[in-house]
Structures are given as C-alpha cells and as structure tokens.
Write an enzyme that holds these catalytic residues in place. Structure first.
Site, PDB file in Angstrom:
ATOM      1  N   ARG A 101      21.474  41.587  65.759  1.00 53.13           N
ATOM      2  CA  ARG A 101      22.927  41.934  66.023  1.00 53.13           C
ATOM      3  C   ARG A 101      23.303  41.809  64.570  1.00 53.13           C
ATOM      4  O   ARG A 101      23.524  40.879  64.098  1.00 53.13           O
ATOM      5  CB  ARG A 101      23.470  41.208  66.920  1.00 53.13           C
ATOM      6  N   GLU A 156      26.161  41.446  63.411  1.00 59.47           N
ATOM      7  CA  GLU A 156      27.798  41.229  63.654  1.00 59.47           C
ATOM      8  C   GLU A 156      28.119  40.338  62.535  1.00 59.47           C
ATOM      9  O   GLU A 156      27.473  39.067  62.588  1.00 59.47           O
ATOM     10  CB  GLU A 156      27.760  40.520  65.016  1.00 59.47           C
ATOM     11  N   ARG A 190      28.644  30.224  68.077  1.00 61.39           N
ATOM     12  CA  ARG A 190      27.635  30.685  68.935  1.00 61.39           C
ATOM     13  C   ARG A 190      27.211  32.118  68.788  1.00 61.39           C
ATOM     14  O   ARG A 190      26.535  32.604  69.733  1.00 61.39           O
ATOM     15  CB  ARG A 190      28.457  30.691  70.512  1.00 61.39           C
ATOM     16  N   HIS A 191      27.427  32.707  67.806  1.00 59.57           N
ATOM     17  CA  HIS A 191      26.825  33.815  67.251  1.00 59.57           C
ATOM     18  C   HIS A 191      25.806  33.787  66.162  1.00 59.57           C
ATOM     19  O   HIS A 191      25.690  33.154  65.060  1.00 59.57           O
ATOM     20  CB  HIS A 191      27.862  34.823  66.797  1.00 59.57           C
ATOM     21  N   GLU A 193      29.310  32.477  77.859  1.00 62.99           N
ATOM     22  CA  GLU A 193      28.454  33.516  78.322  1.00 62.99           C
ATOM     23  C   GLU A 193      27.102  33.300  77.835  1.00 62.99           C
ATOM     24  O   GLU A 193      26.802  33.142  76.644  1.00 62.99           O
ATOM     25  CB  GLU A 193      29.177  35.043  77.799  1.00 62.99           C
ATOM     26  N   SER A 218      24.452  38.953  80.324  1.00 62.67           N
ATOM     27  CA  SER A 218      25.049  40.179  80.861  1.00 62.67           C
ATOM     28  C   SER A 218      24.140  40.875  81.547  1.00 62.67           C
ATOM     29  O   SER A 218      22.863  40.891  80.987  1.00 62.67           O
ATOM     30  CB  SER A 218      25.415  40.913  79.485  1.00 62.67           C
ATOM     31  N   ARG A 250      21.667  30.382  73.495  1.00 64.77           N
ATOM     32  CA  ARG A 250      22.883  29.820  74.025  1.00 64.77           C
ATOM     33  C   ARG A 250      22.574  29.115  75.340  1.00 64.77           C
ATOM     34  O   ARG A 250      23.369  27.966  75.510  1.00 64.77           O
ATOM     35  CB  ARG A 250      23.593  31.326  74.413  1.00 64.77           C
TER      36      ARG A 250
END
Ligand code: 4AD
Ligand code: MG
Length: 562
Positions: A325, A327, A333-334, A483, A486, A536
């Site tokens: 990712r 991001e 948490r990323h 989370e 998903s 996670r």
C-alpha cells in the site's frame, strides 16, 4: 616492561674508550669511520640479543602457564574434534535434570568475573535465560574462569556442565531454580565487544511516544531507554529479546491456525502474483515499479486474483502473502507492506454462509491462540499488560451487529455521526476505537463484526444489498475497536459489475479491467470472502501500541531498512 627492554646503554662521557681514545689518529677527538661502524654493529648485535632474550622469556612464561593450566582443552574456541554431544534446549531444562550433565548452545546474555576463582554466565536461548557458574577447582583452572567470565556479551557458546539447585533462586534467570556448573565452555561465534544496543535494555517496552529522538535517555532506575527507532534500526538484536521471541511465535501461530482451519475446511492454498500490469483495484495507493520497458504495479491485495480463481472453479481458496500500500500514513497501525491473510469461497444461498465461516475462523484462531500460546502471551504481558486480557465472545460465537447499529451506539454515546448517517464517510479511527470500548462494556467482547456497510464507502466489486441498495453485503471485523478484516459478497454478474464500475466512475471498457471482467463474462458462481491483516491481528490481540512491534522488518513511509 617500562622501556624498550634493551640493556642500559652508557652515555658517551661514561665510556672508557671515549676518554681514552688516542688523539693521535687524525689528531681529532672524533672517532674514526671504522670505529663508528664497529659501534653500530655492536649496538645492533646487542639489540638482537636482547630481543631474543625477551622472546625466549615470553615463550617460557607461556609454556609455564600452559603446563599449569589443568583445564587445557576444556575451554576456548570450539575444537574441531569436539564430539557432537546431544544438546539440550534451555527451555526444556527442569528439576529432573538436577545432578545430570547437559550440553547447551546459547548466547551469553551476561558474563561476570566474581573473583579469580569464580565467574558467572547468564545464558540465553530464544529469550529463555539460565545461569551458569564456573569455579576454579581441579581440573577447572583460574585461566578458564578468567576466560569464561570475559566472553563478550552476545557471543554464542557451547557449555557442558552439571545441573544443580542454586542456593537461592536466581531472580534474573527465567529458570530460577537451576544452575549449570560448567565443566566445559567453548566459543562458537564471538560477538563484537561493542553492540549498538544491549538486548537486556531492549527487554523493557519502548517509550509510548515514537517522537522521542535518539540519544540516550535514562529511565527512573538509570537504565537506558531504548526507543522504537533504535530497536527497529537494530532489529536483529531486538528480535533476541524474550518479548520479541514470544511475539514472533504468536505470529507464527496465527498463520498456522489460519491455514489449519482453511485446509480442514477443504480450501485450496493459492499463490498469486504480486506484480500486475495495471492498478485495477483502484485508489491511488499503489506502488509503481519499472518492468523492463513498461510499468508494473505491486498488488494492493490478491482481491482480483482470488476472485479469478473462483471463476477458475477452485470453489474455496486462501492465500498468505505480502500486500503493498503506497499510503503515506504514519500511524500506529499502517504499514506500506504487510502480510495479508485472504480467503474467498463460493456460497449457495446467502453471503452469510461465508460471513459465518469467517466469524468461526476468527473465533477459532483467537481461542486456540489463548490456549496454545499461553506461555508466550504471559511473556508479552510482562511488557505489555493488555496482552493477556483479550476478551473472546461468550459461547464461541462472534457478536455481529449492523453498521448502522454501531453508528446508533456511537450517537447514543454523544458522538457526532451526522456524516456517517448521510453515508458520506466510513467510521473514523477514533469512532471505531470508541465503538470498541462501548461494545466491550455492553457485550463483554473485544472481537466483533459489523455487517452491511453503506455502498458508498466500499469498493466497486462489492455486492449491493438487494433489499436496500444504499447498503451492501459487506462486513468488517474488529479487535479492540480496530479493523482487522474487510470482506464482502462480490458481484459475480458481469453486467452488474460493469454498472457498479460506472457508478464508481470507472470505465469497464478500459484495458486494465479486461482480464478481470472476462472472468465474469465467462460465468462465475456467487462468492464472498475477506482480507485480514496478520500484523494487525497480532498487534490488537496482544494490545501492542504499535504495528511495527508486530512486524519483523516493518516498511512504512520513513523506513525501508533493515
Ligand atoms: O480493508 P482492506 O484494504 O481490504 C482489502 O484489501 C480487500 N481487498 C479485502 C477483501 O477481501 N475485500 O485490507 C484488508 C485488511 C485490513 O482490514 C487490515 O487488517 C489490513 O488488511 N490492512 C493493513 N494492515 C497494515 N497496514 C496497512 N496499511 C493496512 N491496510 C489494510
Ligand atoms: Mg478495510
């Protein structure tokens, strides 16, 4: 020796020859060329003789010392001829070994010379510590005691000795009621004398804020505080701590339990490519890589491929692999690369068949982790007190709420959820956390599921709820209010999929979707699935403050090493 060790050389005025030198020769006081040459020769000779004498003396001393060393062969670099004796794991040592001889291979956690006749080693294997003692008593020599106590910390040694009950329990050891009385100690791999960080300093948790810059900080007891950055920069040393050892075992356990459950259910383990010719999953968070003369992309999840496997008649599949990712999220948490646990399966009547399967999967993993990894959880708990208190749902069934029920709970608690009620935004991280708290209090569980998310906040491949198309047949799983998964029912009808793409502003006729859409045009059974983040699950199961502590070699926008 204080000086060069050469014999005292008289000053010229003391030299009898100098004063008695016949002035006749050349009539001058200066010595002749020949005399100078001779003197130089004599000097060199004397120096050589002195050197030889010193060498001989050293050799004699060494020989004497060796002759006296009754422990010769019992210590030092591991001899090539050393028998391959059976080795015992430190973890397996117990009172049953009292008075028995064992051989262990371990790191030196600490080495200390107590006196000329006594030294201690703290040995560490996979985070488990046991004390070893070496005492000068025939055949153990003082030389052996000195050598053993002087081994560099973190070196790897092979030690043989008798297991004994110590006079008083050894508080600093994991195995406090036994001690190895060394009869042999060999060095297998020597560690550098200066380490960038001491493993024992990394045994304590890092300061909660990552903002702490490097430079040595001391805690209340005067011990250095090792920041998260220092730990991650020196990850190999950090992995040696008891806590990291336990965390990495639990990580291994999650993956084992996931695959165990999947395989038992009849699912097939798949391995899909991480390089793709198009960034079809959407969003801007995709890494572009050079691919010969073209561009390629690192996959953001195996989403499209696992669905294509379903179209390829594989019925039930799962994958464990890297997910990328791009991001720029610098949070607790990323990561930019994490390990994804993905699954996808067909169903007959309703996507809740798959949702229930996934709920049972998580309950299985979490229940079994608590059971099979109790010891490791207890170790982590020493540094991270929440590690042991993860609350499982009662009765072995997951708590499932609708997304809007979650929004209502937040509203009841006074949270402004107007955007969520208008379906403009997903829950924020803060809302998720608060909802986790509310649910823990109300339902006494740290694991729960939200079902039926608004269509507006889900990706194009998600199936809308046939009863109310504002919503979708999609779900998220949460642990401690954050989370971890998903998932959704996917659109398996090509026509419907194209419409959904258009509704999300994507062009179904563009080349990048060609292969994916072909899978559905050729016929595909109804299916649903989900994607979990390993890091996670580990982080939130143990209540770790940062995902990097649950990742071997974390990658984030700042970190690309080690
Ligand atoms: O929620 P995400 O983005 O969903 C998907 O990838 C879908 N393709 C899954 C599906 O089957 N529909 O990612 C799935 C999970 C998240 O719930 C989270 O646990 C983890 O992957 N995750 C991350 N973990 C660490 N760092 C990040 N940047 C993460 N992004 C997602
Ligand atoms: Mg998600």
């Amino acid at each position: 020796m204080a000086d060069s060790g050469l014999p005292h050389r008289p000053k010229p005025e003391e030299t009898p020859e100098a004063s008695a030198a016949p002035a006749a020769e050349g009539g001058a006081a200066a010595p002749s060329k020949n005399a100078l040459k001779k003197a130089a020769k004599e000097k060199a000779k004397a120096e050589k003789a002195a050197q030889r004498a010193a060498q001989e003396k050293a050799q004699q001393q060494a020989a004497a010392a060796n002759a006296e060393d009754t422990a010769k062969g019992l210590y030092g670099p591991i001899p090539e001829s050393e028998d391959l004796q059976p080795v015992t794991n430190i973890q397996q040592l117990s009172e049953e070994h009292y008075e028995k001889e064992v051989t262990v291979i371990a790191r030196v956690d600490n080495a200390r010379v107590q006196s000329a006749k006594l030294a201690f080693l703290m040995l560490r294997q996979q985070g488990v510590k046991v004390q070893a003692v070496v005492a000068a008593k025939e055949p153990i020599s003082r030389q052996m005691v000195k050598w053993t106590g002087g081994i560099n910390v973190n070196s790897i040694v092979q030690v043989t000795g008798t297991v004994k009950k110590p006079g008083v329990p050894i508080a600093s050891a994991t195995l406090s009621n036994l001690e190895i009385h060394i009869s042999k100690a060999y060095l297998i791999s020597e560690a550098a004398q200066m380490l960038p960080m001491q493993v024992k300093d990394a045994e304590r948790p890092p300061p909660l804020s990552d903002v702490v810059e490097d430079g040595v900080q001391l805690d209340a007891e005067g011990a250095p505080i090792v920041t998260l950055k220092t730990r991650l920069d020196n990850r190999v040393l950090d992995l040696q701590t008891e806590t990291s050892q336990a965390i990495t075992w639990i990580s291994s356990g999650i993956v084992q339990l996931f695959s165990e459950y999947m395989l038992k259910s009849g699912a097939r383990w798949i391995f899909t490519s991480k390089l793709a010719g198009a960034a079809s999953e959407g969003g801007s968070n995709v890494f572009e890589v050079k691919y010969f003369k073209r561009k390629a992309y690192l996959t953001q999840s195996p989403q499209l491929y696992k669905q294509m496997c379903i179209a390829g008649d594989m019925e039930s599949v799962f994958e464990i692999g890297p997910v990328f990712r791009a991001e720029d999220s610098n949070t607790h948490r990323h990561l930019t690369e994490f390990t994804g646990l993905d699954f996808e399966r067909t169903f007959r009547h309703h996507y809740h068949e798959v949702l229930e399967f996934a709920e049972d999967l998580l309950v299985f993993i979490l229940t079994e982790l608590k059971e099979r990894y109790k010891d490791q959880i207890a170790v982590v708990q020493k540094s991270y007190p929440k590690a042991g208190d993860f609350k499982l749902p009662k009765g072995g069934k997951a708590l499932r709420l609708k997304y809007m029920d979650g929004v209502a709970l937040l509203k009841e608690a006074g949270v402004d959820v107007s955007e969520q009620e208008r379906f403009e935004n997903d829950l924020t991280t803060a809302m998720e956390k608060q909802l986790g708290q509310i649910i823990r209090e109300k339902y006494d569980t740290d694991f729960y599921v939200l079902d039926k998310f608004p269509m507006a906040v889900r990706p194009f491949y998600t199936k809308a709820d046939p009863e109310d198309p504002k919503f979708s047949n999609s779900y998220d799983f949460f642990m401690r209010g954050e989370e971890i998964m998903s998932g959704a029912q996917r659109i398996h009808d090509a026509k419907e999929l194209e419409d959904s793409m258009r509704a999300k502003g994507l062009d179904p006729n563009s080349e990048e979707f060609e292969d994916y859409l072909a899978a559905f045009r050729q016929g595909c059974p109804p299916h649903a699935g989900g994607g979990l983040g390993l890091n996670r699950i580990l982080q939130f199961f143990l209540g770790l403050p940062n995902i990097r502590l649950a990742t071997l070699f974390p990658r984030d926008p700042q970190r690309l090493r080690p």
